[in-house]
Scaffold this motif. Sequence first.
Motif, PDB file in Angstrom:
ATOM      1  N   ASN A 179     -13.816  32.705  44.151  1.00 43.90           N
ATOM      2  CA  ASN A 179     -14.719  32.974  45.124  1.00 43.90           C
ATOM      3  C   ASN A 179     -14.742  34.741  45.216  1.00 43.90           C
ATOM      4  O   ASN A 179     -15.601  35.203  45.939  1.00 43.90           O
ATOM      5  N   ALA A 180     -13.953  35.155  44.313  1.00 45.41           N
ATOM      6  CA  ALA A 180     -13.781  36.425  44.406  1.00 45.41           C
ATOM      7  C   ALA A 180     -13.154  36.965  42.931  1.00 45.41           C
ATOM      8  O   ALA A 180     -13.042  36.140  42.231  1.00 45.41           O
ATOM      9  N   THR A 181     -13.789  38.270  42.461  1.00 42.49           N
ATOM     10  CA  THR A 181     -13.327  38.624  41.101  1.00 42.49           C
ATOM     11  C   THR A 181     -11.780  38.794  41.149  1.00 42.49           C
ATOM     12  O   THR A 181     -11.125  39.486  41.937  1.00 42.49           O
ATOM     13  N   PRO A 182     -11.199  38.222  40.262  1.00 40.91           N
ATOM     14  CA  PRO A 182      -9.566  38.288  40.213  1.00 40.91           C
ATOM     15  C   PRO A 182      -9.389  39.397  39.358  1.00 40.91           C
ATOM     16  O   PRO A 182     -10.295  39.686  38.632  1.00 40.91           O
ATOM     17  N   SER A 183      -7.954  39.820  39.263  1.00 37.56           N
ATOM     18  CA  SER A 183      -7.576  40.696  38.792  1.00 37.56           C
ATOM     19  C   SER A 183      -7.337  40.338  37.171  1.00 37.56           C
ATOM     20  O   SER A 183      -7.518  39.346  36.883  1.00 37.56           O
ATOM     21  N   ALA A 184      -7.245  41.505  36.247  1.00 36.87           N
ATOM     22  CA  ALA A 184      -6.951  40.970  34.876  1.00 36.87           C
ATOM     23  C   ALA A 184      -5.613  40.264  34.710  1.00 36.87           C
ATOM     24  O   ALA A 184      -5.693  39.245  33.868  1.00 36.87           O
ATOM     25  N   GLU A 185      -4.739  40.787  35.642  1.00 35.96           N
ATOM     26  CA  GLU A 185      -3.355  40.137  35.663  1.00 35.96           C
ATOM     27  C   GLU A 185      -3.647  38.515  35.791  1.00 35.96           C
ATOM     28  O   GLU A 185      -2.951  37.564  35.415  1.00 35.96           O
ATOM     29  N   GLU A 186      -4.417  38.363  37.017  1.00 34.62           N
ATOM     30  CA  GLU A 186      -4.458  37.186  37.565  1.00 34.62           C
ATOM     31  C   GLU A 186      -5.154  36.120  36.333  1.00 34.62           C
ATOM     32  O   GLU A 186      -4.708  34.903  36.331  1.00 34.62           O
ATOM     33  N   MET A 187      -6.321  36.592  35.832  1.00 32.75           N
ATOM     34  CA  MET A 187      -7.037  35.836  34.752  1.00 32.75           C
ATOM     35  C   MET A 187      -6.172  35.525  33.625  1.00 32.75           C
ATOM     36  O   MET A 187      -6.094  34.663  33.055  1.00 32.75           O
ATOM     37  N   ASN A 188      -5.360  36.787  33.092  1.00 30.33           N
ATOM     38  CA  ASN A 188      -4.526  36.466  32.107  1.00 30.33           C
ATOM     39  C   ASN A 188      -3.414  35.312  32.341  1.00 30.33           C
ATOM     40  O   ASN A 188      -3.351  34.350  31.711  1.00 30.33           O
ATOM     41  N   ARG A 189      -2.860  35.237  33.427  1.00 33.50           N
ATOM     42  CA  ARG A 189      -1.917  34.362  33.796  1.00 33.50           C
ATOM     43  C   ARG A 189      -2.459  32.960  33.901  1.00 33.50           C
ATOM     44  O   ARG A 189      -1.831  31.995  33.431  1.00 33.50           O
ATOM     45  N   LYS A 190      -3.695  32.848  34.523  1.00 38.34           N
ATOM     46  CA  LYS A 190      -4.420  31.753  34.752  1.00 38.34           C
ATOM     47  C   LYS A 190      -4.719  31.102  33.327  1.00 38.34           C
ATOM     48  O   LYS A 190      -4.603  29.850  33.020  1.00 38.34           O
ATOM     49  N   ILE A 191      -5.292  31.875  32.243  1.00 39.27           N
ATOM     50  CA  ILE A 191      -5.630  31.276  31.190  1.00 39.27           C
ATOM     51  C   ILE A 191      -4.606  31.014  30.299  1.00 39.27           C
ATOM     52  O   ILE A 191      -4.355  30.094  29.741  1.00 39.27           O
ATOM     53  N   ILE A 192      -3.009  31.685  30.368  1.00 32.65           N
ATOM     54  CA  ILE A 192      -2.038  31.097  29.902  1.00 32.65           C
ATOM     55  C   ILE A 192      -1.595  29.773  30.322  1.00 32.65           C
ATOM     56  O   ILE A 192      -1.032  28.944  29.621  1.00 32.65           O
ATOM     57  N   GLU A 193      -1.771  29.579  31.613  1.00 33.00           N
ATOM     58  CA  GLU A 193      -1.582  28.269  32.240  1.00 33.00           C
ATOM     59  C   GLU A 193      -2.558  27.181  31.557  1.00 33.00           C
ATOM     60  O   GLU A 193      -1.921  26.070  31.338  1.00 33.00           O
ATOM     61  N   LEU A 194      -3.583  27.396  31.416  1.00 31.21           N
ATOM     62  CA  LEU A 194      -4.826  26.601  30.768  1.00 31.21           C
ATOM     63  C   LEU A 194      -4.302  26.189  29.304  1.00 31.21           C
ATOM     64  O   LEU A 194      -4.347  25.205  28.803  1.00 31.21           O
ATOM     65  N   ILE A 195      -3.839  27.176  28.784  1.00 28.22           N
ATOM     66  CA  ILE A 195      -3.359  26.971  27.389  1.00 28.22           C
ATOM     67  C   ILE A 195      -2.064  26.337  27.328  1.00 28.22           C
ATOM     68  O   ILE A 195      -1.973  25.314  26.242  1.00 28.22           O
ATOM     69  N   ASP A 196      -1.202  26.524  28.148  1.00 31.68           N
ATOM     70  CA  ASP A 196      -0.024  25.805  28.179  1.00 31.68           C
ATOM     71  C   ASP A 196      -0.256  24.132  28.515  1.00 31.68           C
ATOM     72  O   ASP A 196       0.591  23.349  28.197  1.00 31.68           O
ATOM     73  N   SER A 197      -1.103  23.994  29.183  1.00 36.96           N
ATOM     74  CA  SER A 197      -1.356  22.604  30.006  1.00 36.96           C
ATOM     75  C   SER A 197      -2.598  21.879  29.109  1.00 36.96           C
ATOM     76  O   SER A 197      -2.904  20.642  29.263  1.00 36.96           O
ATOM     77  N   ALA A 198      -3.298  22.548  28.258  1.00 33.48           N
ATOM     78  CA  ALA A 198      -4.356  21.916  27.445  1.00 33.48           C
ATOM     79  C   ALA A 198      -3.873  20.764  26.408  1.00 33.48           C
ATOM     80  O   ALA A 198      -2.991  21.147  25.934  1.00 33.48           O
TER      81      ALA A 198
END
Length: 175
Positions: free
Chosen positions: A101-120
């Motif tokens: 809904n809003a532009t996330p910070s670089a840290e938030e995006m990084n953390r979320k993508i790491i979660e995606l990597i770990d769960s994919a």
Amino acid sequence: MFARALKMSSKTIALILFICFLFSCCNYSRIHQDDIVQAIDTEWLESSQFEESSFLYSLYATAHYEIINMEKDTESSYLVTASVTAPDILQGLIDYQNGLNATPSAEEMNRKIIELIDSASLKTTEQTISVFIMEDGGLHVAFSNGFLNAMSGYAYQYAMEQIESLMNGGESANA
């Protein structure tokens, strides 16, 4: 005896000429498969150095490839096939992007993508790499877009399309 030695010499010379002819007809090269594999490994390692906190570090630490075939493509190039196994984060990335809904910070995006990597789940595909023999005998490695896409969690192509769309003045394609 001298005549016999002369015949042996001409046979030896003929054999040497025949071997030289075979090497020239078969495009014998001092480049060996091990040299090509080493060039690919070196090029990949040099291009994938990231900070440990980066999602790219996590992704490239998880993704891997194995050379499964190598064919001479032209006089000065080889087409290499690699089996690439990497976490498939594409759909998770799209879902994440669509849920914003809003532009996330670089840290938030990084953390979320790491979660995606770990769960994919891991996905394996065959991809190609071109290796060119330079005039000086060195090797130049060119990773195909398919290889880059696979090693990047099957999301490289999608990310590039998103960037291109934004650079052309539009919103991201999934916004």
